[in-house]
Write a protein that holds these residues in place. Structure first.
Motif, PDB file in Angstrom:
ATOM      1  N   SER A  17      70.701  17.588  62.031  1.00  0.00           N
ATOM      2  CA  SER A  17      71.919  16.852  62.353  1.00  0.00           C
ATOM      3  C   SER A  17      72.875  17.714  63.172  1.00  0.00           C
ATOM      4  CB  SER A  17      72.603  16.331  61.096  1.00  0.00           C
ATOM      5  OG  SER A  17      73.074  17.402  60.318  1.00  0.00           O
ATOM      6  N   LEU A  18      72.907  19.025  62.916  1.00  0.00           N
ATOM      7  CA  LEU A  18      73.755  19.901  63.720  1.00  0.00           C
ATOM      8  C   LEU A  18      73.235  19.946  65.148  1.00  0.00           C
ATOM      9  CD1 LEU A  18      76.104  21.825  63.937  1.00  0.00           C
ATOM     10  CD2 LEU A  18      74.592  23.672  63.244  1.00  0.00           C
ATOM     11  N   GLY A  19      71.903  20.043  65.296  1.00  0.00           N
ATOM     12  CA  GLY A  19      71.314  20.046  66.636  1.00  0.00           C
ATOM     13  C   GLY A  19      71.619  18.771  67.380  1.00  0.00           C
ATOM     14  N   SER A  20      71.525  17.623  66.715  1.00  0.00           N
ATOM     15  CA  SER A  20      71.817  16.357  67.386  1.00  0.00           C
ATOM     16  C   SER A  20      73.311  16.227  67.662  1.00  0.00           C
ATOM     17  CB  SER A  20      71.317  15.170  66.555  1.00  0.00           C
ATOM     18  OG  SER A  20      72.046  15.075  65.353  1.00  0.00           O
ATOM     19  N   SER A  21      74.154  16.830  66.812  1.00  0.00           N
ATOM     20  CA  SER A  21      75.600  16.768  67.039  1.00  0.00           C
ATOM     21  C   SER A  21      75.989  17.539  68.287  1.00  0.00           C
ATOM     22  CB  SER A  21      76.361  17.367  65.850  1.00  0.00           C
ATOM     23  OG  SER A  21      76.172  16.601  64.721  1.00  0.00           O
ATOM     24  N   LEU A  22      75.326  18.654  68.522  1.00  0.00           N
ATOM     25  CA  LEU A  22      75.680  19.465  69.674  1.00  0.00           C
ATOM     26  C   LEU A  22      75.043  18.941  70.958  1.00  0.00           C
ATOM     27  CD1 LEU A  22      75.411  23.012  68.099  1.00  0.00           C
ATOM     28  CD2 LEU A  22      77.461  21.668  68.531  1.00  0.00           C
ATOM     29  N   LEU A  38      81.311  18.732  63.582  1.00  0.00           N
ATOM     30  CA  LEU A  38      81.727  18.152  62.304  1.00  0.00           C
ATOM     31  C   LEU A  38      81.421  19.136  61.186  1.00  0.00           C
ATOM     32  CD1 LEU A  38      80.034  14.767  63.070  1.00  0.00           C
ATOM     33  CD2 LEU A  38      82.481  15.113  62.986  1.00  0.00           C
ATOM     34  N   TYR A  39      82.404  19.380  60.325  1.00  0.00           N
ATOM     35  CA  TYR A  39      82.239  20.284  59.184  1.00  0.00           C
ATOM     36  C   TYR A  39      82.658  19.582  57.913  1.00  0.00           C
ATOM     37  CZ  TYR A  39      81.918  23.827  62.783  1.00  0.00           C
ATOM     38  OH  TYR A  39      81.551  24.561  63.877  1.00  0.00           O
ATOM     39  N   PRO A  40      81.788  19.329  56.966  1.00  0.00           N
ATOM     40  CA  PRO A  40      80.355  19.572  57.061  1.00  0.00           C
ATOM     41  C   PRO A  40      79.682  18.502  57.910  1.00  0.00           C
ATOM     42  CG  PRO A  40      80.847  18.522  54.979  1.00  0.00           C
ATOM     43  CD  PRO A  40      82.161  18.749  55.662  1.00  0.00           C
ATOM     44  N   VAL A  51      86.878  17.679  62.129  1.00  0.00           N
ATOM     45  CA  VAL A  51      86.311  17.461  63.454  1.00  0.00           C
ATOM     46  C   VAL A  51      86.965  18.436  64.427  1.00  0.00           C
ATOM     47  CG1 VAL A  51      86.079  15.762  65.302  1.00  0.00           C
ATOM     48  CG2 VAL A  51      85.985  15.016  62.924  1.00  0.00           C
ATOM     49  N   ASN A  52      86.148  19.155  65.225  1.00  0.00           N
ATOM     50  CA  ASN A  52      86.641  20.095  66.230  1.00  0.00           C
ATOM     51  C   ASN A  52      86.036  19.741  67.578  1.00  0.00           C
ATOM     52  OD1 ASN A  52      87.929  21.734  64.303  1.00  0.00           O
ATOM     53  ND2 ASN A  52      86.032  22.830  63.898  1.00  0.00           N
ATOM     54  N   THR A  53      86.816  19.859  68.646  1.00  0.00           N
ATOM     55  CA  THR A  53      86.281  19.678  69.995  1.00  0.00           C
ATOM     56  C   THR A  53      87.109  20.464  70.986  1.00  0.00           C
ATOM     57  OG1 THR A  53      85.573  18.087  71.656  1.00  0.00           O
ATOM     58  CG2 THR A  53      87.622  17.580  70.473  1.00  0.00           C
ATOM     59  N   ARG A 113      81.283  13.021  71.319  1.00  0.00           N
ATOM     60  CA  ARG A 113      80.597  12.285  70.253  1.00  0.00           C
ATOM     61  C   ARG A 113      79.817  13.270  69.399  1.00  0.00           C
ATOM     62  NH1 ARG A 113      75.776  10.376  68.678  1.00  0.00           N
ATOM     63  NH2 ARG A 113      75.634   8.272  67.877  1.00  0.00           N
ATOM     64  N   GLY A 114      79.749  12.965  68.105  1.00  0.00           N
ATOM     65  CA  GLY A 114      78.949  13.744  67.167  1.00  0.00           C
ATOM     66  C   GLY A 114      78.423  12.828  66.079  1.00  0.00           C
ATOM     67  N   ASP A 115      77.453  13.323  65.328  1.00  0.00           N
ATOM     68  CA  ASP A 115      76.854  12.527  64.249  1.00  0.00           C
ATOM     69  C   ASP A 115      77.173  13.139  62.896  1.00  0.00           C
ATOM     70  OD1 ASP A 115      75.643  10.628  65.889  1.00  0.00           O
ATOM     71  OD2 ASP A 115      73.886  11.886  66.203  1.00  0.00           O
ATOM     72  N   LEU A 116      77.503  12.271  61.963  1.00  0.00           N
ATOM     73  CA  LEU A 116      77.726  12.669  60.574  1.00  0.00           C
ATOM     74  C   LEU A 116      76.639  12.039  59.733  1.00  0.00           C
ATOM     75  CD1 LEU A 116      79.508  13.953  58.319  1.00  0.00           C
ATOM     76  CD2 LEU A 116      80.582  11.704  58.111  1.00  0.00           C
ATOM     77  N   THR A 117      75.973  12.842  58.928  1.00  0.00           N
ATOM     78  CA  THR A 117      74.973  12.340  57.998  1.00  0.00           C
ATOM     79  C   THR A 117      75.619  12.222  56.629  1.00  0.00           C
ATOM     80  OG1 THR A 117      73.207  13.405  59.244  1.00  0.00           O
ATOM     81  CG2 THR A 117      72.695  12.750  56.983  1.00  0.00           C
ATOM     82  N   VAL A 118      75.518  11.042  56.030  1.00  0.00           N
ATOM     83  CA  VAL A 118      76.061  10.809  54.688  1.00  0.00           C
ATOM     84  C   VAL A 118      74.891  10.763  53.713  1.00  0.00           C
ATOM     85  CG1 VAL A 118      77.332   9.213  53.194  1.00  0.00           C
ATOM     86  CG2 VAL A 118      78.052   9.564  55.574  1.00  0.00           C
ATOM     87  N   GLU A 119      74.981  11.579  52.687  1.00  0.00           N
ATOM     88  CA  GLU A 119      73.972  11.616  51.620  1.00  0.00           C
ATOM     89  C   GLU A 119      74.678  11.441  50.295  1.00  0.00           C
ATOM     90  OE1 GLU A 119      71.837  15.280  51.783  1.00  0.00           O
ATOM     91  OE2 GLU A 119      70.670  14.689  53.530  1.00  0.00           O
TER      92      GLU A 119
END
Length: 173
Positions: A17-22, A38-40, A51-53, A113-119
């Protein structure tokens, strides 16, 4: 073994998810100055996500959109570190597990744009009876009560028979 597998799976998912976010911000929106971090990057319902950009530039402002997961809009303001604009939002408690796109539109016109994974993290709750030696925490077990009553009745009958036998033996001597 299960803990190790969970740890490795969680690490692989976080890395993916970090790789896809970047990678996604620069591929999806040409001409952007920076991606969205996105952290986390993997969060549970109820968590706060930062969120940082760098897309908004030095002293930049913007608006974030986390409505894909039901969190709505949030503001980005200049951060303490270099050229980062920073914002925060909360993952709603009723959010389903999955990957959600988070978008930012800066005042300078740039986007990220970034992706957040919810678990959903399951907490292990204790189950069963507590053996404290002082009594149970749940209602009586009728099988155990019946067995105890049988043992007490047998002891009473046996004790009575033994006392009568001794008493009748003492009188006959």
């Amino acid at each position: 073994m299960r803990t190790t597998a969970r740890l490795l799976t969680g690490t692989a998912l976080a890395a993916a998810s970090l790789g896809s976010s970047l990678a996604a911000p620069t591929a999806a929106i040409a001409g952007d100055r920076g991606g969205l971090e996105l952290y986390p990057s993997t969060a549970a319902p109820g968590a706060t996500v930062t969120v940082n950009t760098t897309a908004c530039g030095k002293d930049g402002h913007g608006r974030g959109d986390a409505s894909s997961l039901g969190a709505g809009e949030f503001r980005l303001r200049p951060g303490d570190y270099k050229d980062f604009a920073v914002g925060r939002f909360h993952v709603p408690e009723n959010t389903r597990a999955g990957t959600y796109g988070i978008f930012v539109r800066c005042e300078n016109g740039r986007k990220a744009r970034g992706d957040l994974t919810v678990e959903h993290h399951r907490e292990h709750q204790p189950s069963g009876h507590v053996r404290t030696g002082v009594g149970g925490s749940v209602g009586p077990d009728t099988t155990q009560i019946a067995a105890g009553a049988v043992v007490l009745a047998a002891a009473a009958v046996g004790g009575t028979w033994l006392l009568r036998r001794r008493a009748s033996g003492a009188q006959g001597s």
